[in-house]
Write a protein that holds these residues in place. Structure first.
Motif, mmCIF file in Angstrom:
data_model
loop_
_atom_site.group_PDB
_atom_site.id
_atom_site.type_symbol
_atom_site.label_atom_id
_atom_site.label_comp_id
_atom_site.label_asym_id
_atom_site.label_seq_id
_atom_site.Cartn_x
_atom_site.Cartn_y
_atom_site.Cartn_z
ATOM 1 N N ALA A 31 0.942 -9.041 -10.323
ATOM 2 C CA ALA A 31 0.974 -10.400 -10.873
ATOM 3 C C ALA A 31 1.269 -11.442 -9.799
ATOM 4 O O ALA A 31 0.906 -12.614 -9.952
ATOM 5 N N ALA A 32 1.910 -11.027 -8.709
ATOM 6 C CA ALA A 32 2.212 -11.947 -7.608
ATOM 7 C C ALA A 32 1.001 -12.198 -6.720
ATOM 8 O O ALA A 32 1.046 -13.079 -5.861
ATOM 9 N N ARG A 33 -0.045 -11.409 -6.865
ATOM 10 C CA ARG A 33 -1.277 -11.518 -6.070
ATOM 11 C C ARG A 33 -0.956 -11.546 -4.567
ATOM 12 O O ARG A 33 -1.280 -12.504 -3.858
ATOM 13 N N PRO A 34 -0.306 -10.506 -4.074
ATOM 14 C CA PRO A 34 0.136 -10.528 -2.672
ATOM 15 C C PRO A 34 -1.015 -10.455 -1.674
ATOM 16 O O PRO A 34 -2.041 -9.816 -1.920
ATOM 17 N N THR A 35 -0.810 -11.113 -0.551
ATOM 18 C CA THR A 35 -1.703 -10.978 0.599
ATOM 19 C C THR A 35 -1.615 -9.567 1.157
ATOM 20 O O THR A 35 -2.611 -9.011 1.635
ATOM 21 N N LEU A 36 -0.403 -8.989 1.101
ATOM 22 C CA LEU A 36 -0.122 -7.673 1.660
ATOM 23 C C LEU A 36 1.011 -7.040 0.866
ATOM 24 O O LEU A 36 1.980 -7.720 0.501
ATOM 25 N N THR A 37 0.878 -5.738 0.596
ATOM 26 C CA THR A 37 1.965 -4.961 0.000
ATOM 27 C C THR A 37 2.529 -4.026 1.066
ATOM 28 O O THR A 37 1.779 -3.285 1.708
ATOM 29 N N VAL A 38 3.848 -4.074 1.258
ATOM 30 C CA VAL A 38 4.517 -3.255 2.268
ATOM 31 C C VAL A 38 5.462 -2.285 1.560
ATOM 32 O O VAL A 38 6.282 -2.705 0.724
ATOM 33 N N VAL A 39 5.354 -0.996 1.895
ATOM 34 C CA VAL A 39 6.222 0.037 1.326
ATOM 35 C C VAL A 39 7.015 0.647 2.477
ATOM 36 O O VAL A 39 6.442 1.315 3.347
ATOM 37 N N THR A 40 8.353 0.427 2.479
ATOM 38 C CA THR A 40 9.150 0.824 3.642
ATOM 39 C C THR A 40 9.915 2.131 3.418
ATOM 40 O O THR A 40 11.132 2.200 3.560
ATOM 41 N N GLY A 41 9.198 3.181 3.083
ATOM 42 C CA GLY A 41 9.716 4.524 3.208
ATOM 43 C C GLY A 41 10.564 5.055 2.066
ATOM 44 O O GLY A 41 10.832 4.384 1.079
ATOM 45 N N ASP A 42 10.974 6.329 2.238
ATOM 46 C CA ASP A 42 11.607 7.126 1.194
ATOM 47 C C ASP A 42 10.765 7.060 -0.074
ATOM 48 O O ASP A 42 11.243 6.749 -1.173
ATOM 49 N N ILE A 43 9.501 7.404 0.111
ATOM 50 C CA ILE A 43 8.550 7.375 -0.991
ATOM 51 C C ILE A 43 8.765 8.587 -1.892
ATOM 52 O O ILE A 43 8.554 8.523 -3.099
ATOM 53 N N THR A 44 9.230 9.685 -1.311
ATOM 54 C CA THR A 44 9.543 10.892 -2.071
ATOM 55 C C THR A 44 11.042 11.167 -1.998
ATOM 56 O O THR A 44 11.770 10.551 -1.221
ATOM 57 N N MET A 45 11.478 12.134 -2.794
ATOM 58 C CA MET A 45 12.883 12.520 -2.772
ATOM 59 C C MET A 45 13.145 13.638 -1.782
ATOM 60 O O MET A 45 14.115 13.590 -1.029
ATOM 61 N N ARG A 46 12.258 14.642 -1.737
ATOM 62 C CA ARG A 46 12.482 15.786 -0.850
ATOM 63 C C ARG A 46 11.211 16.197 -0.108
ATOM 64 O O ARG A 46 11.110 17.331 0.363
ATOM 65 N N ALA A 47 10.248 15.313 -0.001
ATOM 66 C CA ALA A 47 9.024 15.564 0.753
ATOM 67 C C ALA A 47 8.280 16.797 0.246
ATOM 68 O O ALA A 47 7.623 17.499 1.020
ATOM 69 N N ARG A 48 8.341 17.060 -1.048
ATOM 70 C CA ARG A 48 7.640 18.194 -1.631
ATOM 71 C C ARG A 48 6.228 17.797 -2.046
ATOM 72 O O ARG A 48 5.940 16.619 -2.269
ATOM 73 N N VAL A 49 5.357 18.785 -2.147
ATOM 74 C CA VAL A 49 3.943 18.514 -2.403
ATOM 75 C C VAL A 49 3.757 17.721 -3.693
ATOM 76 O O VAL A 49 3.040 16.718 -3.739
ATOM 77 N N GLY A 50 4.407 18.161 -4.767
ATOM 78 C CA GLY A 50 4.261 17.473 -6.038
ATOM 79 C C GLY A 50 4.775 16.046 -5.989
ATOM 80 O O GLY A 50 4.228 15.148 -6.644
ATOM 81 N N GLU A 51 5.840 15.827 -5.225
ATOM 82 C CA GLU A 51 6.374 14.478 -5.090
ATOM 83 C C GLU A 51 5.398 13.575 -4.334
ATOM 84 O O GLU A 51 5.216 12.405 -4.704
ATOM 85 N N PHE A 52 4.782 14.106 -3.298
ATOM 86 C CA PHE A 52 3.778 13.313 -2.588
ATOM 87 C C PHE A 52 2.576 13.015 -3.484
ATOM 88 O O PHE A 52 1.990 11.927 -3.393
ATOM 89 N N GLU A 53 2.206 13.950 -4.344
ATOM 90 C CA GLU A 53 1.104 13.678 -5.269
ATOM 91 C C GLU A 53 1.449 12.520 -6.191
ATOM 92 O O GLU A 53 0.634 11.616 -6.424
ATOM 93 N N ARG A 54 2.673 12.519 -6.724
ATOM 94 C CA ARG A 54 3.114 11.398 -7.563
ATOM 95 C C ARG A 54 3.162 10.107 -6.751
ATOM 96 O O ARG A 54 2.817 9.027 -7.251
#
Length: 264
Positions: free
Chosen positions: A33-56
């Motif tokens: 809704a903010a219509r960003p020029t850029l979206t930045v994601v600064t890490g800790d995207i998963t909890m334990r770097a497991r395959v299923g977590e990366f898929e989510r």
């Protein structure tokens, strides 16, 4: 005539695998809704770097507006797989996002560099190498250091807040500070601590001073809220100011609960 504002959506510490389902469901629409020029994601995207977590994680990040700049955090390197951590620490992250986290984007109005600040040999705290600091100057530095007028917004993104002192201090901090001054970086975006914070930071190097804005985003979707709730940061930059709005989860929606403004 002034250029159109640059709008940056800053999302961090998703921790897929230890997440709140309502936040995961509602976050993308609020960011879009903010219509960003850029979206930045600064890490800790998963909890334990497991395959299923990366898929989510891939599914959620794909729902955030493009273009996107994504960097890894300490939770995106395997913790309980010792061999993988030291032999191929970024393999699952690279398979999910196609990069090791060191990424440059040049867009109308903004040049953004992402750095991987999580070495395989540290458990939690980060580092920036001399080569990465050199890349800050080479890619973000203005073509004419004597120019006074504003050019594209110069943005650096990494997981670890670079100005923390004490035991959590970033290895390579001095070299990074020198690079930030030399490159005249406008914005530094980080995460890691799950507590949102925005401030102006005065730096000095080689007899020169420089002021930038540091935005540390809270956790957007994790259950590990540390008492302040889930949030993401909306940054609007124009010729006159940098404005940062904290968007907090409230029930099944999101609203702005704090705003900070800094003159340019």
């Amino acid at each position: 005539m002034s250029a159109a504002p640059v709008v940056i959506a800053h999302v961090s510490d998703l921790h897929l695998g230890a997440h709140d389902p309502v936040a995961v469901d509602t976050l993308p629409a609020d960011v879009a809704a903010a219509r960003p020029t850029l979206t930045v994601v600064t890490g800790d995207i998963t909890m334990r770097a497991r395959v299923g977590e990366f898929e989510r994680a891939v599914e959620l990040v794909a729902r955030l507006p493009e273009p996107r700049l994504v960097v890894p955090g300490n939770h995106d390197v395997p913790l309980d797989l010792v061999v993988s951590r030291f032999v191929r620490p970024y393999a699952r992250y690279r398979a999910a996002f196609g990069t090791d986290g060191n990424t440059l984007l040049r867009l109308p109005g903004v040049t953004a560099l992402g750095l991987n600040s999580m070495p395989r040999w540290r458990w939690k705290n980060g580092r920036v190498t001399g080569g990465q600091a050199n890349a800050v100057v080479a890619t973000l530095g203005p073509p004419d250091p004597s120019a006074v007028e504003h050019g594209p917004v110069r943005l650096l993104a990494l997981h670890h807040p670079p100005f923390v002192r004490g035991s959590a201090r970033l290895v390579g901090r001095a070299g990074l500070v020198a690079a930030l001054v030399d490159a005249r970086v406008d914005l530094v975006l980080a995460g890691h601590v799950h507590i949102p914070r925005t401030r102006a930071v005065d730096l000095a190097h080689g007899g020169r001073g420089h002021r930038l804005v540091e935005v540390v985003a809270g956790t957007a979707t994790s259950r590990r809220t540390r008492g302040v709730g889930r949030s993401w940061s909306l940054i609007v930059v124009d010729d006159r100011a940098v404005e940062v709005r904290e968007r907090h989860q409230c029930g099944d929606g999101w609203r702005t609960v704090a705003t900070a403004r800094f003159d340019r």
